[in-house]
Design a protein around this motif. Structure first.
Motif, short mmCIF file in Angstrom:
data_model
loop_
_atom_site.label_atom_id
_atom_site.label_comp_id
_atom_site.label_asym_id
_atom_site.label_seq_id
_atom_site.Cartn_x
_atom_site.Cartn_y
_atom_site.Cartn_z
N PHE A 85 73.32 5.49 -9.75
CA PHE A 85 73.75 6.90 -9.48
C PHE A 85 73.96 7.65 -10.79
CE2 PHE A 85 77.84 5.00 -10.22
CZ PHE A 85 78.54 5.71 -10.88
N ASN A 86 74.27 7.24 -11.81
CA ASN A 86 74.99 7.91 -12.89
C ASN A 86 73.71 7.90 -14.02
OD1 ASN A 86 75.22 5.38 -13.73
ND2 ASN A 86 76.94 5.64 -14.97
N VAL A 87 72.33 7.22 -13.95
CA VAL A 87 71.48 7.01 -14.76
C VAL A 87 70.26 7.50 -14.14
CG1 VAL A 87 70.13 5.74 -16.59
CG2 VAL A 87 72.56 5.21 -16.24
N ILE A 88 69.13 8.27 -14.62
CA ILE A 88 67.89 8.64 -14.33
C ILE A 88 66.90 8.47 -15.38
CG2 ILE A 88 67.95 11.20 -14.48
CD1 ILE A 88 66.78 11.26 -11.74
N ASP A 89 65.45 8.37 -15.29
CA ASP A 89 64.48 8.52 -16.06
C ASP A 89 64.00 9.87 -16.14
OD1 ASP A 89 61.71 8.38 -14.59
OD2 ASP A 89 63.46 7.23 -13.40
N ALA A 90 63.38 10.25 -17.38
CA ALA A 90 63.04 11.48 -17.15
C ALA A 90 61.84 11.52 -18.52
CB ALA A 90 64.00 12.64 -17.81
N SER A 93 59.49 16.72 -22.75
CA SER A 93 58.47 17.75 -22.59
C SER A 93 57.60 17.83 -24.29
CB SER A 93 58.81 19.09 -22.30
OG SER A 93 59.93 19.58 -22.91
N THR A 94 58.59 17.81 -25.41
CA THR A 94 58.04 17.88 -26.65
C THR A 94 56.95 16.90 -26.96
OG1 THR A 94 59.85 16.41 -27.57
CG2 THR A 94 60.26 19.13 -27.58
N ASP A 95 57.08 15.53 -26.58
CA ASP A 95 56.01 14.57 -26.72
C ASP A 95 55.57 13.71 -25.62
OD1 ASP A 95 58.54 13.12 -26.36
OD2 ASP A 95 58.77 12.53 -28.33
N GLY A 96 56.21 13.89 -24.70
CA GLY A 96 55.89 13.09 -23.41
C GLY A 96 56.38 11.78 -23.41
N SER A 97 57.51 11.60 -24.12
CA SER A 97 58.10 10.10 -24.14
C SER A 97 59.10 10.10 -23.01
CB SER A 97 58.68 9.93 -25.57
OG SER A 97 59.73 10.67 -25.84
N PHE A 152 64.15 5.60 -23.06
CA PHE A 152 64.04 4.78 -22.11
C PHE A 152 64.17 3.19 -22.31
CE2 PHE A 152 62.09 2.23 -18.60
CZ PHE A 152 62.66 2.72 -17.45
N LEU A 153 64.96 2.24 -21.86
CA LEU A 153 64.93 0.96 -21.95
C LEU A 153 64.91 0.09 -20.58
CD1 LEU A 153 67.88 0.86 -24.85
CD2 LEU A 153 65.28 0.90 -25.10
N CYS A 154 64.36 -1.12 -20.83
CA CYS A 154 64.43 -2.11 -19.84
C CYS A 154 65.61 -3.10 -19.92
CB CYS A 154 63.15 -2.72 -19.65
SG CYS A 154 61.90 -1.58 -19.36
N PRO A 155 65.86 -3.89 -18.62
CA PRO A 155 66.76 -4.85 -18.71
C PRO A 155 66.28 -6.06 -19.70
CG PRO A 155 66.77 -4.24 -16.40
CD PRO A 155 65.57 -3.34 -17.30
N PHE A 156 67.03 -6.82 -20.56
CA PHE A 156 66.26 -7.62 -21.30
C PHE A 156 65.47 -9.01 -20.75
CE2 PHE A 156 70.24 -10.03 -20.42
CZ PHE A 156 70.01 -11.20 -20.55
N MET A 198 65.92 -3.67 -23.53
CA MET A 198 64.96 -3.77 -24.81
C MET A 198 63.83 -2.45 -24.55
SD MET A 198 62.32 -6.74 -23.07
CE MET A 198 61.77 -6.73 -21.43
N ASP A 199 63.33 -2.48 -25.62
CA ASP A 199 62.22 -1.53 -25.50
C ASP A 199 60.90 -2.35 -25.23
OD1 ASP A 199 59.96 0.21 -25.92
OD2 ASP A 199 60.29 0.62 -27.84
N ALA A 200 60.52 -2.20 -23.83
CA ALA A 200 59.43 -3.24 -23.29
C ALA A 200 57.89 -2.49 -23.45
CB ALA A 200 59.63 -3.64 -21.83
N GLN A 201 57.73 -1.51 -24.03
CA GLN A 201 56.41 -0.88 -24.20
C GLN A 201 55.35 -1.96 -24.44
OE1 GLN A 201 56.10 3.43 -25.47
NE2 GLN A 201 58.26 2.80 -26.06
N PRO A 202 55.89 -2.68 -25.77
CA PRO A 202 54.76 -3.76 -26.30
C PRO A 202 54.07 -4.53 -25.02
CG PRO A 202 56.57 -3.65 -27.90
CD PRO A 202 57.14 -2.85 -26.58
N LEU A 203 54.78 -4.91 -24.06
CA LEU A 203 54.64 -5.77 -22.82
C LEU A 203 53.80 -5.33 -21.72
CD1 LEU A 203 58.12 -7.50 -22.35
CD2 LEU A 203 56.36 -8.28 -24.19
N TYR A 204 53.71 -3.73 -22.02
CA TYR A 204 52.97 -3.15 -20.89
C TYR A 204 52.05 -1.99 -21.22
CZ TYR A 204 56.82 -4.76 -17.80
OH TYR A 204 57.61 -5.45 -16.85
#
Length: 373
Positions: A85-90, A93-97, A152-156, A198-204
């Motif tokens: 309820f208190n966290v959202i992804d977005a 706009s400056t870099d699309g991250s 944006f981070l993912c559960p470890f 974790m920053d999971a970008q390398p996995l996806y």
């Protein structure tokens, strides 16, 4: 109904009867915004003006994309609710991250400590494993709250760990990170499993949906994550909502029983305790509960966990000492052990044979590729 889009996988398309079923559920409000989602929708225009774009579901006037189609809502991106309820992804706009936006009370030190641990002189320190605060905004819906913007981070542990070396690297990074936090005069006080990401970008390589990680960003295809043993990730501590910051010469004593881990023996609302030693216990308990108790082959962690989870806080190691103890353990491990698969304590003997065979085949292919290269 509209014709089926050729690019859609077959499982995302419904027959007439099922389409009518979903149309009725949509009409009955099953997919409407939940109460906490309505608040995010009401922040959408403000956030856009500050450079942060919420997903289509949270834009004013949103209408479900599957209306008058034969698409299964489960595979429509805008059917997916944010779970916190208190966290959202977005999207920035400056870099699309991709970023996360969290609502916090101004009465806490969360934003202040987060900014302190993100200041320019330490932000790029490789030992800094604190989720950086990118921006702090006043909450347009409540003047007693503010919005913290972070990467944006993912559960470890999602996707799950597959190899012993992946656990070794997790322990190394988190001890390094806790040592850094303590060096800055900050005690986290809640560095439990739920507050390690974790920053999971390398996995996806194809990306993943911010809520439904097993799917691609459009929620249509399996995301098929890679193994972290060959695609290293960085781990981060989050949520400094009950953290304490001490100046030089301050006595590091606190009161309180808040936090995810209720096992530390010193937690008290009446007897002051050392929050730095509390962090040691909590992190040691993460290693115990999330790894040692779940997998075979990690017995080399037992001495570290035993020292970190001493009942008497005063005889626990400091973060620096625990890190040094672990690095000695790590240097004693056979490098070939690191690539061997984690074996769950719940798997059966037949499962073990199958999984071991698959793991051996994968390892053989890995070494063959290295030899050819």
């Amino acid at each position: 109904m509209h014709e089926t889009t050729p690019k859609l996988p077959g499982y995302a398309v419904c027959g007439p009867e099922k389409a009518r079923f979903f149309a009725k559920r949509t009409q009955d409000g099953v997919y409407n915004l939940a109460s906490w989602e309505v608040e995010w929708r009401d922040r959408a225009i403000f956030l856009r003006s500050r450079g942060y774009l919420l997903r289509p579901r949270y834009q004013p006037g949103w209408q479900p994309s599957w209306i008058n189609t034969n698409r299964d809502p489960h595979f429509c991106e805008d059917s997916i609710r944010t779970m916190n309820f208190n966290v959202i992804d977005a999207t920035r706009s400056t870099d699309g991250s991709r970023v996360s936006i969290k609502v916090v009370k101004k009465s806490t030190q969360e934003a202040e400590i987060g900014l302190y641990l993100s200041r320019p002189e330490v932000q790029n320190d490789p030992k800094n494993h604190c989720a950086p605060v990118l921006d702090v905004l006043d909450d347009p819906l409540d003047t007693s709250h503010q919005l913290i913007v972070m990467p944006f981070l993912c559960p470890f542990d999602k996707p799950e760990f597959l190899a012993i070396g992946e656990v070794v690297e997790f322990v190394r990074q988190t001890l390094e990170g806790l040592s850094f936090i303590h060096s800055q005069g900050v005690a986290h006080r809640d560095c439990a499993a739920g507050n390690i990401m974790m920053d999971a970008q390398p996995l996806y390589p194809r990306g993943h949906h911010p809520v439904r990680h097993a799917y691609t960003p459009d929620a249509l295809w399996d995301s098929n994550p890679l193994a972290r043993i060959d695609n290293p990730v960085k781990y981060y501590f989050i949520d400094f909502g009950i953290s304490s910051k001490f100046g030089h010469g301050d006595t590091p004593l606190v009161l309180g029983t808040k936090g995810r881990d209720k096992e530390p023996p010193e937690l008290s609302n009446e007897i002051p305790y050392d929050p730095f030693m509390l962090d040691i216990y909590i992190l040691g308990n993460v290693y115990n509960m999330e790894f040692l108790q779940k997998y075979h082959g990690l017995e080399f962690l037992e001495p570290l966990i035993a020292s970190m989870c001493q009942q008497e806080p005063k005889i626990r190691p400091t973060a620096d000492a625990a890190h040094l103890q672990f690095m000695k353990i790590r240097s004693s491990l056979n490098p070939s052990l690191l690539r061997w698969r984690l074996r769950s304590r719940t798997e059966s003997a037949p499962e073990r044979v199958v999984y071991d065979t698959v793991a051996a085949a994968k390892e053989g292919i890995y070494h063959l590729k290295r030899l050819v290269a």
